[in-house]
Motif scaffolding. Structure first.
Motif, PDB file in Angstrom:
ATOM      1  N   ALA A  45       0.836  -1.214   0.000  1.00  0.00           N
ATOM      2  CA  ALA A  45       0.000   0.000   0.000  1.00  0.00           C
ATOM      3  C   ALA A  45       0.866   1.256   0.000  1.00  0.00           C
ATOM      4  O   ALA A  45       0.556   2.239  -0.692  1.00  0.00           O
ATOM      5  CB  ALA A  45      -0.910  -0.016   1.219  1.00  0.00           C
ATOM      6  N   ALA A 154      -5.110   5.436  -7.999  1.00  0.00           N
ATOM      7  CA  ALA A 154      -5.893   5.688  -6.781  1.00  0.00           C
ATOM      8  C   ALA A 154      -6.669   4.442  -6.404  1.00  0.00           C
ATOM      9  O   ALA A 154      -6.712   4.041  -5.229  1.00  0.00           O
ATOM     10  CB  ALA A 154      -6.831   6.861  -7.006  1.00  0.00           C
ATOM     11  N   ARG A 155      -7.252   3.800  -7.423  1.00  0.00           N
ATOM     12  CA  ARG A 155      -7.996   2.570  -7.153  1.00  0.00           C
ATOM     13  C   ARG A 155      -7.068   1.485  -6.618  1.00  0.00           C
ATOM     14  O   ARG A 155      -7.414   0.740  -5.686  1.00  0.00           O
ATOM     15  CB  ARG A 155      -8.677   2.055  -8.418  1.00  0.00           C
ATOM     16  CG  ARG A 155     -10.080   2.614  -8.554  1.00  0.00           C
ATOM     17  CD  ARG A 155     -10.815   1.957  -9.663  1.00  0.00           C
ATOM     18  NE  ARG A 155     -11.277   3.008 -10.574  1.00  0.00           N
ATOM     19  CZ  ARG A 155     -11.623   2.800 -11.826  1.00  0.00           C
ATOM     20  NH1 ARG A 155     -11.531   1.611 -12.353  1.00  0.00           N
ATOM     21  NH2 ARG A 155     -12.020   3.813 -12.569  1.00  0.00           N
ATOM     22  N   CYS A 157      -4.402   2.016  -4.987  1.00  0.00           N
ATOM     23  CA  CYS A 157      -4.045   2.361  -3.599  1.00  0.00           C
ATOM     24  C   CYS A 157      -5.033   1.785  -2.627  1.00  0.00           C
ATOM     25  O   CYS A 157      -4.663   1.124  -1.646  1.00  0.00           O
ATOM     26  CB  CYS A 157      -4.043   3.911  -3.451  1.00  0.00           C
ATOM     27  SG  CYS A 157      -2.449   4.630  -3.794  1.00  0.00           S
ATOM     28  N   THR A 158      -6.325   2.041  -2.906  1.00  0.00           N
ATOM     29  CA  THR A 158      -7.376   1.555  -2.010  1.00  0.00           C
ATOM     30  C   THR A 158      -7.363   0.015  -1.985  1.00  0.00           C
ATOM     31  O   THR A 158      -7.450  -0.618  -0.928  1.00  0.00           O
ATOM     32  CB  THR A 158      -8.760   2.029  -2.478  1.00  0.00           C
ATOM     33  OG1 THR A 158      -8.653   3.385  -2.916  1.00  0.00           O
ATOM     34  CG2 THR A 158      -9.776   1.902  -1.372  1.00  0.00           C
ATOM     35  N   ASP A 159      -7.248  -0.507  -3.217  1.00  0.00           N
ATOM     36  CA  ASP A 159      -7.278  -1.959  -3.310  1.00  0.00           C
ATOM     37  C   ASP A 159      -6.108  -2.605  -2.576  1.00  0.00           C
ATOM     38  O   ASP A 159      -6.237  -3.657  -1.942  1.00  0.00           O
ATOM     39  CB  ASP A 159      -7.261  -2.387  -4.783  1.00  0.00           C
ATOM     40  CG  ASP A 159      -7.270  -3.903  -4.897  1.00  0.00           C
ATOM     41  OD1 ASP A 159      -6.243  -4.484  -5.320  1.00  0.00           O
ATOM     42  OD2 ASP A 159      -8.290  -4.521  -4.510  1.00  0.00           O
ATOM     43  N   GLN A 161      -4.761  -1.476  -0.053  1.00  0.00           N
ATOM     44  CA  GLN A 161      -5.079  -1.451   1.377  1.00  0.00           C
ATOM     45  C   GLN A 161      -5.803  -2.727   1.752  1.00  0.00           C
ATOM     46  O   GLN A 161      -5.528  -3.368   2.767  1.00  0.00           O
ATOM     47  CB  GLN A 161      -5.991  -0.251   1.708  1.00  0.00           C
ATOM     48  CG  GLN A 161      -5.324   1.090   1.596  1.00  0.00           C
ATOM     49  CD  GLN A 161      -4.388   1.330   2.757  1.00  0.00           C
ATOM     50  OE1 GLN A 161      -4.296   0.511   3.679  1.00  0.00           O
ATOM     51  NE2 GLN A 161      -3.675   2.434   2.727  1.00  0.00           N
ATOM     52  N   GLU A 162      -6.775  -3.060   0.868  1.00  0.00           N
ATOM     53  CA  GLU A 162      -7.542  -4.292   1.113  1.00  0.00           C
ATOM     54  C   GLU A 162      -6.614  -5.497   1.074  1.00  0.00           C
ATOM     55  O   GLU A 162      -6.706  -6.388   1.926  1.00  0.00           O
ATOM     56  CB  GLU A 162      -8.612  -4.432   0.030  1.00  0.00           C
ATOM     57  CG  GLU A 162      -9.643  -5.517   0.342  1.00  0.00           C
ATOM     58  CD  GLU A 162     -10.699  -5.611  -0.742  1.00  0.00           C
ATOM     59  OE1 GLU A 162     -11.328  -4.568  -1.035  1.00  0.00           O
ATOM     60  OE2 GLU A 162     -10.871  -6.710  -1.301  1.00  0.00           O
TER      61      GLU A 162
END
Lengths: 658, 164
Positions: A45, A154-155, A157-159, A161-162
């Motif tokens: 991440a 950006a996507r 990044c979030t992903d 995180q998951e």
């Protein structure tokens, strides 16, 4: 033992469980460690976030250059293009590669990002290279492109995180599972440990119990080894050990006395009343001896075996010898009757005493000499104690030799039968003879009956000898005057062993002698115990027609009671009663009483050992009917006797008449 | 009119970000490593790859999160580099071409074989390849280094080192 074996197996299993658990735990810990290591690894991440930030800056710088182209900006942009290239390629390598490959949607996302980013790169390169002219539309265009890439990033990044959260969760669960396993293993270890402790404790307890039992058993065996089971007294081995020890103290001035004793006629008690009674008697003797020993530590009472006991008396230095005193006390105490199984039993003991340092300084020697003294005492006078004398060794030796010789004496015709006349006091005429055994040994010479008869009795030879004697006597009687009676002595042993009734019957039958002519002399020892067997034998003998006489009357302990038990024909007064006659008035009185007693019971009286003429009138007056002794004739062989009878008889008769 | 508006809007767009783009006036010289701070004489020194190659160099092989499989790095150990220039300090600040900043304490170059690498698997590194200068720790030989902390310190595309 089976239990212990099972416990052993259990222990082995527990140990194995331990090892397995240990290994498992180690493995689990290693895995946990790996998991933690994994957890501390590279943060995808963060990389995504940094890439996002870089893209923003790149976009800025690109826009700035497009707006304001200058050489410095150009060079910097060139560098940044290369940097950004690196960022795009990064998703093909290492941890980022793992991330992009972890799910098809991610791979797709990464691919689209890369496509978009490469378009931006292409634009930037062409601008730098000058192939694309700068224009305001270019700024917009580049901005849109950058935005598009930004979007994908950006996507991601979030992903990511998951992705990161997922892997943390996986790690967390793995850790938890490992912890649970650890807990289980630890519990297992603790339980195993406890189990082991318990089992060890049990084993320890069992071992200790076993050990205690072993010690107790060992102690018991030691006691058994040292003590006689019947009486509880120390046994021979223990006695010898203590004697050896005691002799060691003699140089300090101590005196050690060994008093050996055995019970006279113990065998009789055993045979007539049974072994139970015999054992009870031994126990009584033991307790009486212990009574004398008391609590003194200087006195040791032991049982050597059979009916033989020994007392060790130690007198410390400076004190007077106590040996004789003790010996006498023992002899006296053992004399009094015993109560065995409800019956009154008489027994007395003969004692032999040997003393260290006088007689010997070696334990075995001392014991032997004490035993020799005992042996001597038995043959001379029973019921007393005797101190060892060097001459006894010779006596014993001789006795042993005689024992051996006696068994062959019969075959070798060394035994001769002599007869001593029994004279009627009033008339002086011979009324009969007493048969006596004589033994002339080629080497030892003439052996006195007092010596060899006891030997014969002890060895049981008396039965055979007695049988021969009866047959001989009956035959010889036929050669004597018809009115003569022949008296033969019987030993108690002959009643105990062998069938005396049959023997007598055979002797009478074989010889053809009239039974009334045969007189059997028995001593009180024959009727010592109220033995049905013996009494029946006596009755049977009486039934044959044979006469029974009680010999050595007055010398025993309770001669009077015997008169009641059995109807004797004759009483023979022992020589000891008349030795002091006529001088001793009391003796005369005693004889008179005995004679009147006998007369009142219809018994004749023969008095033995008459040696002086003066005795005769007194005896006659006292009531004695018959007499026997050297005064009249010595025992002689048959032919000598018959000659004497012919020659001297009339002389005696004449003398008596006066 | 349309052109002017675009220029003005762009200027305004970027004017807002002007403070952030102050770096645009600086020159980025990727092939040169600047070392400043507590040097021997306090002056800054510049190193090219050729300069660094003259110093005693080593190599080691390790895996990293940014490369696939074990990679052999060749370069100068940081402690050797600092000793060569006579610099002493308790830490240094590494600034990279992409403005990434990392702080390295002295323990890292004294305890571990922290390397300033300029060759990867035998060839020089392009900028996009994380070169030309890369700080790399021997991750494989020291398990303690395999944490995010050290990965963050392993700076690439180094531009300058300031010793404090």
């Amino acid at each position: 033992m089976k239990l212990l074996d099972r416990i052993c197996y259990g222990l082995v299993l527990v140990a194995m469980a331990f090892s397995v658990a240990g290994v498992c735990l180690a493995y689990v810990n290693a895995r946990t460690n790996d998991t933690l290591v994994d957890a501390a690894r590279y943060d995808v991440a963060l990389e995504c976030g940094q890439t996002l930030e870089e893209l923003s800056r790149f976009g800025q710088d690109l826009g700035y250059y497009l707006a304001n182209p200058n050489p410095i900006a150009h060079d910097n942009l060139a560098v940044e293009v290369q940097i950004f290239d690196g960022r795009i390629d990064a998703f093909d390598l290492g941890s980022l590669k793992s991330y992009s490959e972890s799910a098809p949607e991610r791979a797709d996302l990464v691919r689209r990002y890369r496509q978009s980013a490469n378009t931006v790169q292409a634009l930037a390169r062409s601008v730098l290279g000058g192939t694309t002219p700068l224009s305001s539309g270019l700024i917009d265009g580049s901005h849109h492109l950058v935005e598009a890439s930004h979007d994908f990033l950006a996507r991601m990044c979030t992903d990511s995180q998951e992705y990161a959260s997922d892997s943390i969760e996986v790690t967390r669960q793995r850790l938890q599972r490992n912890n649970r396993v650890s807990l289980l293993l630890i519990s297992g270890l603790v339980v195993s440990g406890l189990g082991l402790v318990i089992v060890l404790g049990l084993q320890n307890y069992l071992a200790r119990t076993g050990f205690r039992m072993q010690t107790e058993t060992a102690a018991m065996y030691e006691r058994l080894a040292k003590h006689d089971p019947l009486t509880g007294l120390p046994n021979r081995y223990e006695f010898m050990r203590r004697l050896l020890e005691a002799i060691g103290r003699v140089p300090n001035g101590h005196e050690i006395a060994v008093i050996t004793l055995d019970l006279d006629r113990f065998k009789l008690v055993n045979d007539s009343l049974g072994h139970g009674a015999g054992d009870a008697l031994l126990q009584s003797v033991a307790s009486r001896l212990l009574l004398i020993a008391g609590a003194e530590s200087d006195i040791l009472v032991a049982r050597l075996g059979g009916d033989e006991f020994v007392v060790l008396v130690e007198t410390p230095a400076g004190h007077k010898s106590r040996a004789g005193q003790f010996a006498q006390r023992i002899a006296d105490l053992l004399k009094s009757p015993y109560d065995i199984e409800g019956q009154r039993v008489s027994a007395c003991a003969t004692l032999g005493v040997a003393i260290a340092p006088e007689h010997a300084m070696i334990a075995t020697e001392l014991a032997r000499k004490s035993d020799t003294a005992l042996y001597c005492g038995k043959s001379k006078e029973r019921g007393t104690w005797r101190l060892y004398e060097p001459a006894m060794d010779q006596d014993l030796h001789l006795r042993r030799a005689l024992e051996m010789e006696l068994s062959g004496a019969l075959e070798r015709n060394e035994l001769a039968f002599h007869y001593q006349p029994i004279v009627e006091l009033e008339t002086g005429s011979t009324k009969g003879v007493e048969a006596l055994l004589r033994w002339a040994h080629p080497v030892h010479g003439v052996v006195a009956p007092a010596t060899f008869i006891p030997i014969a009795e002890e060895s049981g030879l008396i039965v055979r000898i007695g049988e021969v004697m009866l047959h001989h006597a009956c035959r010889d009687a036929l050669l004597m005057p018809e009115h003569w009676q022949i008296a033969v002595n019987l030993s108690a042993v002959q009643f105990q062993r062998g069938d005396i009734v049959a023997t007598v019957r055979d002797a009478l039958r074989d010889s053809g002698l009239a039974p009334e002519r045969l007189e059997l002399e028995i001593t009180e020892s024959v009727v010592l115990n109220n033995d049905g067997h013996t009494l029946a034998a006596l009755q049977a003998l009486k039934a044959l027609g044979v006469r029974i006489a009680l010999d050595d009357f007055g010398t025993g302990y309770s001669s009077l009671s015997y008169l009641r038990r059995f109807g004797f024909h004759k009483l023979k007064i022992d020589r000891s009663f008349i030795q002091d006659i006529p001088s001793d008035r009391q003796a005369v009185q005693i004889v008179r009483s005995i004679a009147s007693l006998a007369a009142s019971l219809d018994m004749t009286i023969t008095v033995e050992g008459v040696e002086a003429r003066e005795q005769c009138p007194v005896l006659m007056f006292a009531g004695c009917t018959h007499a026997q002794g050297y005064l009249f004739a010595r025992p002689a062989p048959l032919h000598q006797l018959l000659q004497w009878s012919e020659r001297t008889q009339p002389l005696i008769q004449a003398a008596m008449a006066s | 009119m349309h052109k002017l508006a675009t220029i003005l809007s762009v200027c305004a767009f970027f004017f807002g970000l002007a403070p952030l783009s102050a770096h645009g006036t600086e020159v980025m010289r990727p092939g040169v490593l600047q070392i400043g701070g507590h040097t021997a004489d306090g002056k800054a020194i510049s190193f090219t790859i050729a300069d660094l190659e003259r110093l005693p160099h080593t190599k080691f092989t390790t895996t990293t999160p940014w490369h696939t499989g074990p990679t052999t790095f060749e370069g100068v150990l940081v402690r050797d580099l600092l000793a060569a220039i006579g610099a002493k300090g308790s830490k240094f600040e590494a600034v990279c071409l992409d403005k990434y900043i990392a702080e390295i304490p002295s323990d890292d170059w004294t305890t571990y074989n922290l390397m300033l690498a300029y060759k990867r698997d035998g060839s020089y590194m392009q900028i996009k390849d994380k070169g030309p200068f890369l700080l790399v720790y021997p991750f494989d030989s020291e398990p303690a280094l395999q944490t995010a902390k050290y990965y963050a310190r392993s700076a690439w595309q180094l531009a300058s080192i300031t010793i404090e």
